[in-house]
Scaffold this active site. Sequence first.
Site, short mmCIF file in Angstrom:
data_model
loop_
_atom_site.label_atom_id
_atom_site.label_comp_id
_atom_site.label_asym_id
_atom_site.label_seq_id
_atom_site.Cartn_x
_atom_site.Cartn_y
_atom_site.Cartn_z
NE ARG A 17 16.22 57.32 46.81
CZ ARG A 17 16.42 58.46 46.15
NH1 ARG A 17 16.65 59.59 46.80
NH2 ARG A 17 16.35 58.49 44.82
CG ASP A 18 13.26 60.82 45.71
OD1 ASP A 18 13.81 61.54 46.57
OD2 ASP A 18 12.99 61.21 44.57
CG HIS A 209 13.61 61.24 39.63
ND1 HIS A 209 13.69 60.07 40.34
CD2 HIS A 209 13.29 62.19 40.53
CE1 HIS A 209 13.43 60.30 41.62
NE2 HIS A 209 13.19 61.59 41.76
CG HIS A 211 10.79 66.31 42.26
ND1 HIS A 211 11.46 66.73 43.39
CD2 HIS A 211 11.18 65.03 42.06
CE1 HIS A 211 12.22 65.74 43.84
NE2 HIS A 211 12.08 64.72 43.05
CB CYS A 242 15.70 66.90 46.91
SG CYS A 242 17.48 66.93 47.27
CG ASN A 251 9.67 62.08 44.00
OD1 ASN A 251 10.65 62.29 43.32
ND2 ASN A 251 9.75 61.86 45.31
#
Length: 304
Positions: A17-18, A209, A211, A242, A251
């Site tokens: 997903r991300d 989370h 990056h 993002c 990430n």
Amino acid sequence: MSKNWPAAVTIKEVGPRDGLQNEKGIVKTEDKIAWINHLSQTGLKHIEITSFVNPKWIPALADALEVAQGITRVDGVTYSALVPNLRGLEGALQANLDEVAVFMSSTELHNKKNINKSIDETFPVLKETVDEALRAGKIVRGYLSTVFGCPYEGATDVKQVAYVSEKLLEMGIHELSLGDTIGVANPRQVQEVLEVLLKTIPANKMAMHFHDTRGTAMANVLASLEMGITTFDGALGGLGGCPYAPGASGNLATDDLLYMLHGMGIKTGVDSDRMMEAAKFIQDKIGRPLPSHALQAATAVCES
């Protein structure tokens, strides 16, 4: 002097997903399904597979339902998806996913860019989404963006982070993932923010989370471990970022995180060799070298 490191850490893979949401090229649906099936065989217990967001905003994940219905599910693995509202939740429920994740920002300007609503306007939308998901028997996770800095407002006030965090937890989410959306955090800042949040939120209710935009993600993991946090999001190969945060590169790479944790004697339950094979698979499908150090090292060894 040895640290009192945790015996085990939970890694939540968000690459499908991300990671893929920020790729310029769109990965074929069958390749996404094959990749997630690879990941399901690695020992991971949590995989975020897609996002039920309007395809106009995230075209790379327009095939959310096909992916969710096409994967081979493995017992003991939680499959989740990001949902922005009730309409997105409908898709996740149709696919019968185990968990859904709602999201918002700590800062007004990023929230407006990302969700097109103010923070206070976002709360009722998420509340009805969380309520409906819980009624359907689903686990609900919450993502909080721009915790350590915002591309539009600069430094984020920790009081604002605490305020939004409490509101999300009051809705009934089981875990809050704190996002360093633009990769500006440093270990001291991470610990200062966690010191405030841990006064009212248990460590087992929080995940980190990070990056790796400025190369500090792994140092921030260590700072978080020292504060008692034992759940981390990662994207295999260092994929992603993002779309609504300029400059937010990949990430934290799951494979790099595994290398460090396993070297420290911290258990994850994840097979590093199988993860490396999955990393090579998606790197080939994307058609460009991925930034993770572990993958680069493994590829270099193979080529020498």
